[in-house]
Design an enzyme around this catalytic site. Structure first.
Site, PDB file in Angstrom:
ATOM      1  N   LYS A 171     -69.092 -26.724  51.798  1.00  0.00           N
ATOM      2  CA  LYS A 171     -68.509 -27.022  50.277  1.00  0.00           C
ATOM      3  C   LYS A 171     -69.097 -26.214  49.063  1.00  0.00           C
ATOM      4  O   LYS A 171     -68.891 -26.167  48.504  1.00  0.00           O
ATOM      5  CB  LYS A 171     -68.603 -28.237  50.078  1.00  0.00           C
ATOM      6  CG  LYS A 171     -68.734 -29.440  50.831  1.00  0.00           C
ATOM      7  CD  LYS A 171     -69.304 -31.007  50.507  1.00  0.00           C
ATOM      8  CE  LYS A 171     -69.350 -31.453  51.924  1.00  0.00           C
ATOM      9  NZ  LYS A 171     -70.155 -32.833  51.357  1.00  0.00           N
ATOM     10  N   GLY A 172     -70.117 -25.440  49.391  1.00  0.00           N
ATOM     11  CA  GLY A 172     -71.010 -24.555  48.903  1.00  0.00           C
ATOM     12  C   GLY A 172     -70.075 -23.549  48.040  1.00  0.00           C
ATOM     13  O   GLY A 172     -70.660 -23.273  46.547  1.00  0.00           O
ATOM     14  N   ASP A 204     -78.622 -16.024  53.421  1.00  0.00           N
ATOM     15  CA  ASP A 204     -79.895 -16.461  53.379  1.00  0.00           C
ATOM     16  C   ASP A 204     -80.797 -15.472  54.914  1.00  0.00           C
ATOM     17  O   ASP A 204     -80.677 -14.754  54.861  1.00  0.00           O
ATOM     18  CB  ASP A 204     -80.347 -17.693  53.457  1.00  0.00           C
ATOM     19  CG  ASP A 204     -81.867 -18.042  53.556  1.00  0.00           C
ATOM     20  OD1 ASP A 204     -82.104 -17.174  53.762  1.00  0.00           O
ATOM     21  OD2 ASP A 204     -81.913 -19.657  53.311  1.00  0.00           O
ATOM     22  N   PHE A 214     -85.605 -21.795  46.608  1.00  0.00           N
ATOM     23  CA  PHE A 214     -84.271 -22.513  46.675  1.00  0.00           C
ATOM     24  C   PHE A 214     -83.267 -22.862  45.978  1.00  0.00           C
ATOM     25  O   PHE A 214     -84.377 -24.140  44.463  1.00  0.00           O
ATOM     26  CB  PHE A 214     -84.470 -24.111  47.597  1.00  0.00           C
ATOM     27  CG  PHE A 214     -83.962 -24.652  48.363  1.00  0.00           C
ATOM     28  CD1 PHE A 214     -83.070 -24.541  48.979  1.00  0.00           C
ATOM     29  CD2 PHE A 214     -83.008 -26.352  47.605  1.00  0.00           C
ATOM     30  CE1 PHE A 214     -81.881 -25.285  49.760  1.00  0.00           C
ATOM     31  CE2 PHE A 214     -81.830 -26.817  48.090  1.00  0.00           C
ATOM     32  CZ  PHE A 214     -81.698 -26.413  48.990  1.00  0.00           C
ATOM     33  N   ASP A 271     -75.530 -27.450  46.551  1.00  0.00           N
ATOM     34  CA  ASP A 271     -76.029 -28.284  47.022  1.00  0.00           C
ATOM     35  C   ASP A 271     -77.723 -28.792  47.393  1.00  0.00           C
ATOM     36  O   ASP A 271     -78.458 -27.734  47.465  1.00  0.00           O
ATOM     37  CB  ASP A 271     -75.338 -29.393  47.930  1.00  0.00           C
ATOM     38  CG  ASP A 271     -75.547 -29.686  48.585  1.00  0.00           C
ATOM     39  OD1 ASP A 271     -75.334 -28.312  49.483  1.00  0.00           O
ATOM     40  OD2 ASP A 271     -75.956 -30.434  50.039  1.00  0.00           O
ATOM     41  N   ARG A 296     -74.696 -29.969  42.410  1.00  0.00           N
ATOM     42  CA  ARG A 296     -73.294 -28.782  42.940  1.00  0.00           C
ATOM     43  C   ARG A 296     -72.791 -29.329  41.728  1.00  0.00           C
ATOM     44  O   ARG A 296     -72.072 -27.520  40.692  1.00  0.00           O
ATOM     45  CB  ARG A 296     -72.247 -29.675  43.756  1.00  0.00           C
ATOM     46  CG  ARG A 296     -72.415 -29.543  45.159  1.00  0.00           C
ATOM     47  CD  ARG A 296     -71.455 -29.733  46.068  1.00  0.00           C
ATOM     48  NE  ARG A 296     -71.465 -30.160  47.118  1.00  0.00           N
ATOM     49  CZ  ARG A 296     -72.329 -29.894  48.660  1.00  0.00           C
ATOM     50  NH1 ARG A 296     -72.228 -28.013  48.122  1.00  0.00           N
ATOM     51  NH2 ARG A 296     -72.341 -29.822  49.653  1.00  0.00           N
TER      52      ARG A 296
HETATM   53  P1  5GP Z   1     -78.117 -18.606  56.775  1.00  0.00           P
HETATM   54  O1  5GP Z   1     -77.133 -19.045  57.372  1.00  0.00           O
HETATM   55  O2  5GP Z   1     -77.541 -16.888  55.922  1.00  0.00           O
HETATM   56  O3  5GP Z   1     -79.541 -18.790  56.064  1.00  0.00           O
HETATM   57  O4  5GP Z   1     -77.499 -20.031  55.385  1.00  0.00           O
HETATM   58  C1  5GP Z   1     -76.641 -19.409  54.708  1.00  0.00           C
HETATM   59  C2  5GP Z   1     -76.611 -20.825  54.523  1.00  0.00           C
HETATM   60  O5  5GP Z   1     -77.535 -21.490  54.364  1.00  0.00           O
HETATM   61  C3  5GP Z   1     -75.278 -20.649  52.872  1.00  0.00           C
HETATM   62  O6  5GP Z   1     -73.810 -21.310  52.900  1.00  0.00           O
HETATM   63  C4  5GP Z   1     -76.186 -22.247  52.367  1.00  0.00           C
HETATM   64  O7  5GP Z   1     -75.333 -23.495  52.750  1.00  0.00           O
HETATM   65  C5  5GP Z   1     -77.613 -22.737  53.025  1.00  0.00           C
HETATM   66  N1  5GP Z   1     -78.392 -22.211  51.921  1.00  0.00           N
HETATM   67  C6  5GP Z   1     -79.225 -21.021  51.996  1.00  0.00           C
HETATM   68  N2  5GP Z   1     -79.964 -20.726  50.730  1.00  0.00           N
HETATM   69  C7  5GP Z   1     -79.837 -21.823  49.963  1.00  0.00           C
HETATM   70  C8  5GP Z   1     -80.313 -22.366  49.133  1.00  0.00           C
HETATM   71  O8  5GP Z   1     -81.168 -21.522  48.483  1.00  0.00           O
HETATM   72  N3  5GP Z   1     -79.388 -23.364  47.855  1.00  0.00           N
HETATM   73  C9  5GP Z   1     -79.119 -23.771  48.968  1.00  0.00           C
HETATM   74  N4  5GP Z   1     -78.547 -24.790  48.283  1.00  0.00           N
HETATM   75  N5  5GP Z   1     -78.349 -22.914  49.893  1.00  0.00           N
HETATM   76  C10 5GP Z   1     -79.029 -22.693  50.914  1.00  0.00           C
END
Ligand code: 5GP
Length: 182
Positions: A43-44, A102, A151, A158, A164
């Site tokens: 949903k982000g 990330d 974070f 969220d 959000r």
């Molecule tokens: P990855 O698979 O690249 O590690 O992470 C991607 C997903 O992790 C993003 O779509 C998000 O949902 C979540 N995410 C990564 N870092 C953050 C952060 O700092 N804050 C939030 N709210 N979600 C994060």
């Protein structure tokens, strides 16, 4: 006004607004005369998506997909498809719209999954990039901001479904999530 659970505002409403407008101009140039399907990762990315599309000057087609890899503030490393697209993307230009990259695991999984469906092209647009955290290399075609490994919440992002609706991107006080994790 800063929410009391936020330690620092990383990106203000104005900084986000200006950057999203510039991204929209660039994407509009690149997709001139094309009709891409924009795939928003739920949903982000919905707040980002809704602002971005108002800067696009080609016919915008939207679809949504839902993936899961996060539990609270940690990536589990295992990505699952929760809700699939409604439309076929065979032979279509596809642009993925995501809130944040990330480790890169989520987008690598999504790219691999979508490429099996034979799109004409596939590009990725993210608002935020935590570049230093990458575990899987992934090419990002459009990036809003490179940010540090903290974070963050707000502007669609969220923590446990909260924050959000904050109009800025802020760093969540670790005491907030530690309180819940105990
Ligand atoms: P990855 O698979 O690249 O590690 O992470 C991607 C997903 O992790 C993003 O779509 C998000 O949902 C979540 N995410 C990564 N870092 C953050 C952060 O700092 N804050 C939030 N709210 N979600 C994060």
């Amino acid at each position: 006004m800063k929410h009391s659970d936020i330690s620092e505002i990383l990106l203000t409403k104005t900084e986000i607004k200006n950057r999203v407008a510039r991204l929209g101009e660039k994407i509009s140039q690149d997709y001139k005369d094309k009709k891409p399907i924009l795939i928003s990762v739920l949903k982000g990315s919905v707040v980002f998506l809704s602002d971005l599309i108002r800067h696009l000057n080609f016919p915008v087609i939207l679809d949504f997909i839902s993936l899961s890899s996060y539990t609270s503030t940690q990536s589990s490393g295992v990505v699952r498809l929760i809700m699939d697209l409604r439309e076929s993307i065979v032979g279509k230009d596809v642009l993925i719209i995501e809130d944040i990259v990330d480790t890169g695991l989520t987008l690598s999984y999504l790219k691999r999954n979508l490429m099996t469906r034979n799109p004409k092209s596939l590009k990725i647009c993210v608002l935020l990039d935590k570049k230093e955290c990458r575990k899987k290399p992934i090419k990002i075609d459009y990036t809003g901001f490179v940010i540090p490994n903290k974070f963050c919440v707000g502007y669609g992002l969220d923590w446990n479904q909260l924050y959000r609706n904050l109009p800025y991107i802020g760093i969540l006080k670790p005491s907030v999530y530690r309180r819940r994790e105990r």
